[in-house]
Design a protein around this motif. Structure first.
Motif, PDB file in Angstrom:
ATOM      1  N   VAL A  12       7.482  -1.260 -17.524  1.00 20.41           N
ATOM      2  CA  VAL A  12       8.177  -0.264 -16.712  1.00 20.41           C
ATOM      3  C   VAL A  12       9.340  -0.954 -16.017  1.00 20.41           C
ATOM      4  O   VAL A  12       9.174  -2.030 -15.437  1.00 20.41           O
ATOM      5  CB  VAL A  12       7.230   0.369 -15.669  1.00 20.41           C
ATOM      6  CG1 VAL A  12       8.001   1.258 -14.695  1.00 20.41           C
ATOM      7  CG2 VAL A  12       6.129   1.162 -16.366  1.00 20.41           C
ATOM      8  N   GLY A  14      12.527  -0.267 -13.273  1.00 22.23           N
ATOM      9  CA  GLY A  14      13.201   0.583 -12.298  1.00 22.23           C
ATOM     10  C   GLY A  14      14.701   0.508 -12.513  1.00 22.23           C
ATOM     11  O   GLY A  14      15.276  -0.583 -12.558  1.00 22.23           O
ATOM     12  N   LEU A 100       7.706   4.027  -8.643  1.00 20.22           N
ATOM     13  CA  LEU A 100       7.539   2.869  -9.518  1.00 20.22           C
ATOM     14  C   LEU A 100       6.100   2.377  -9.536  1.00 20.22           C
ATOM     15  O   LEU A 100       5.576   2.012 -10.593  1.00 20.22           O
ATOM     16  CB  LEU A 100       8.486   1.747  -9.118  1.00 20.22           C
ATOM     17  CG  LEU A 100       9.961   2.020  -9.418  1.00 20.22           C
ATOM     18  CD1 LEU A 100      10.842   0.948  -8.800  1.00 20.22           C
ATOM     19  CD2 LEU A 100      10.200   2.141 -10.910  1.00 20.22           C
ATOM     20  N   GLU A 103       4.156   4.790 -11.708  1.00 15.99           N
ATOM     21  CA  GLU A 103       4.511   4.609 -13.116  1.00 15.99           C
ATOM     22  C   GLU A 103       3.930   3.309 -13.674  1.00 15.99           C
ATOM     23  O   GLU A 103       3.630   3.216 -14.855  1.00 15.99           O
ATOM     24  CB  GLU A 103       6.027   4.625 -13.298  1.00 15.99           C
ATOM     25  CG  GLU A 103       6.659   5.971 -13.016  1.00 15.99           C
ATOM     26  CD  GLU A 103       6.326   7.027 -14.057  1.00 15.99           C
ATOM     27  OE1 GLU A 103       6.107   6.682 -15.236  1.00 15.99           O
ATOM     28  OE2 GLU A 103       6.292   8.214 -13.686  1.00 15.99           O
ATOM     29  N   ALA A 104       3.780   2.305 -12.826  1.00 17.65           N
ATOM     30  CA  ALA A 104       3.260   1.009 -13.257  1.00 17.65           C
ATOM     31  C   ALA A 104       1.736   0.982 -13.303  1.00 17.65           C
ATOM     32  O   ALA A 104       1.154  -0.039 -13.682  1.00 17.65           O
ATOM     33  CB  ALA A 104       3.770  -0.093 -12.322  1.00 17.65           C
ATOM     34  N   ALA A 107       0.786   0.038 -16.679  1.00 18.75           N
ATOM     35  CA  ALA A 107       1.746  -0.851 -17.337  1.00 18.75           C
ATOM     36  C   ALA A 107       1.234  -2.286 -17.383  1.00 18.75           C
ATOM     37  O   ALA A 107       0.363  -2.684 -16.606  1.00 18.75           O
ATOM     38  CB  ALA A 107       3.083  -0.809 -16.605  1.00 18.75           C
ATOM     39  N   LEU A 110       5.981  -4.682 -14.493  1.00 12.39           N
ATOM     40  CA  LEU A 110       6.979  -3.887 -13.782  1.00 12.39           C
ATOM     41  C   LEU A 110       8.185  -4.787 -13.542  1.00 12.39           C
ATOM     42  O   LEU A 110       8.031  -5.908 -13.046  1.00 12.39           O
ATOM     43  CB  LEU A 110       6.415  -3.376 -12.452  1.00 12.39           C
ATOM     44  CG  LEU A 110       7.393  -2.666 -11.507  1.00 12.39           C
ATOM     45  CD1 LEU A 110       7.986  -1.424 -12.158  1.00 12.39           C
ATOM     46  CD2 LEU A 110       6.686  -2.312 -10.202  1.00 12.39           C
ATOM     47  N   VAL A 112      11.995  -4.903 -11.730  1.00 12.81           N
ATOM     48  CA  VAL A 112      12.911  -4.255 -10.791  1.00 12.81           C
ATOM     49  C   VAL A 112      14.053  -5.198 -10.470  1.00 12.81           C
ATOM     50  O   VAL A 112      13.920  -6.405 -10.565  1.00 12.81           O
ATOM     51  CB  VAL A 112      12.200  -3.828  -9.478  1.00 12.81           C
ATOM     52  CG1 VAL A 112      11.164  -2.759  -9.736  1.00 12.81           C
ATOM     53  CG2 VAL A 112      11.570  -5.015  -8.776  1.00 12.81           C
ATOM     54  N   CYS A 132       7.147  -3.307  -4.137  1.00 13.31           N
ATOM     55  CA  CYS A 132       6.518  -3.362  -5.456  1.00 13.31           C
ATOM     56  C   CYS A 132       5.782  -4.676  -5.673  1.00 13.31           C
ATOM     57  O   CYS A 132       4.666  -4.693  -6.195  1.00 13.31           O
ATOM     58  CB  CYS A 132       7.561  -3.153  -6.551  1.00 13.31           C
ATOM     59  SG  CYS A 132       8.160  -1.443  -6.644  1.00 13.31           S
ATOM     60  N   ALA A 136       2.007  -3.646  -6.419  1.00 12.71           N
ATOM     61  CA  ALA A 136       1.919  -3.235  -7.823  1.00 12.71           C
ATOM     62  C   ALA A 136       0.563  -3.601  -8.433  1.00 12.71           C
ATOM     63  O   ALA A 136      -0.016  -4.641  -8.112  1.00 12.71           O
ATOM     64  CB  ALA A 136       3.033  -3.868  -8.628  1.00 12.71           C
ATOM     65  N   CYS A 138       0.160  -4.449 -11.449  1.00 11.69           N
ATOM     66  CA  CYS A 138       0.432  -5.325 -12.586  1.00 11.69           C
ATOM     67  C   CYS A 138       1.422  -6.395 -12.131  1.00 11.69           C
ATOM     68  O   CYS A 138       1.977  -6.300 -11.040  1.00 11.69           O
ATOM     69  CB  CYS A 138       1.018  -4.511 -13.747  1.00 11.69           C
ATOM     70  SG  CYS A 138       2.603  -3.727 -13.368  1.00 11.69           S
ATOM     71  N   VAL A 140       4.890  -8.319 -11.536  1.00 11.70           N
ATOM     72  CA  VAL A 140       6.216  -7.792 -11.239  1.00 11.70           C
ATOM     73  C   VAL A 140       7.247  -8.901 -11.436  1.00 11.70           C
ATOM     74  O   VAL A 140       7.046 -10.025 -10.985  1.00 11.70           O
ATOM     75  CB  VAL A 140       6.311  -7.281  -9.781  1.00 11.70           C
ATOM     76  CG1 VAL A 140       7.719  -6.782  -9.463  1.00 11.70           C
ATOM     77  CG2 VAL A 140       5.278  -6.208  -9.509  1.00 11.70           C
TER      78      VAL A 140
END
Length: 156
Positions: A12, A14, A100, A103-104, A107, A110, A112, A132, A136, A138, A140
Motif C-alpha cells: 500500500v 500513500g 492508510l 488500507e494497510a 498489506a 505500507l 509513505v 503510520c 501500522a 505491517c 512501514v
C-alpha cells in the motif's frame, strides 16, 4: 520451504501528489516488482475544517474528483515505467493516517512519503508518516523528499 516468503502480496502506497509521495510510489512499485506484489495506491482526502469565511467550499463530489485526478496524474507516469506491476487506485474520504492504516490492514508493506507541507489540499493534518510508523499493522517505509534531487521539483 520454512522461512521463505512467497512471491506476491500487497504494497500500500500513500499518494497525495507531492514530490515525496511520487517518490514513495516509485519506491513501492520497485519493491512490488522485486517481490511480485500488487500495489494499492491510496489518496485520502477530507474537506478542511478551518478554511475561514472568505473561502468557498467545494462540494464533496468536487473534492473527490480532484483527488481522483491527483492520484491518476501520479500513478500514470510511475506505472508506465513498471507496466508489469499490478496497480490499483483507491480514493477514500477521511483523515490520511486513518485511511492508510485501514488500507494497510491486510498489506505486507505500507509506503509513505515524508514532506512536511504541500501536496493535495486537505491531506496535511499533522505527521501522517509518523502516525503510520507508530500504528501500522505491517512494516512501514518512509521515503524522504530529497530537495534538489527529485526531478519532480525541477519542472518549472
Amino acid at each position: 520451504m520454512a522461512g521463505q516468503r512467497q512471491r506476491g502480496g500487497v504494497v500500500v502506497v500513500g499518494v497525495d501528489g507531492s514530490p515525496s509521495s511520487r517518490r514513495a510510489l516509485r519506491w513501492g512499485l520497485e519493491q512490488a516488482e522485486a517481490t511480485g506484489a500488487k500495489v494499492v495506491a491510496v489518496l485520502a482526502w477530507q474537506i478542511p475544517r478551518h478554511l475561514g469565511t472568505a473561502v468557498m467550499v467545494m462540494p464533496g463530489a468536487q473534492w473527490d474528483a480532484e483527488a481522483r485526478n491527483t492520484l491518476r496524474s501520479a500513478v500514470e507516469p510511475a506505472s508506465a515505467a513498471r507496466p508489469q506491476v499490478e496497480i490499483e487506485q483507491r480514493v477514500v474520504e477521511g483523515h490520511p493516517a486513518e485511511v492508510l492504516l485501514r488500507e494497510a490492514g491486510q498489506a505486507d508493506l505500507l509506503v509513505v512519503g515524508n514532506r512536511g507541507l504541500g501536496g493535495f489540499a486537505g491531506t496535511v493534518l499533522g505527521s501522517v508518516s509518523q502516525h503510520c510508523v507508530r500504528h501500522a499493522p505491517c512494516p512501514v517505509v518512509v521515503v524522504h523528499d530529497q530537495t534538489g534531487t527529485d526531478p519532480e521539483r525541477n519542472t518549472g
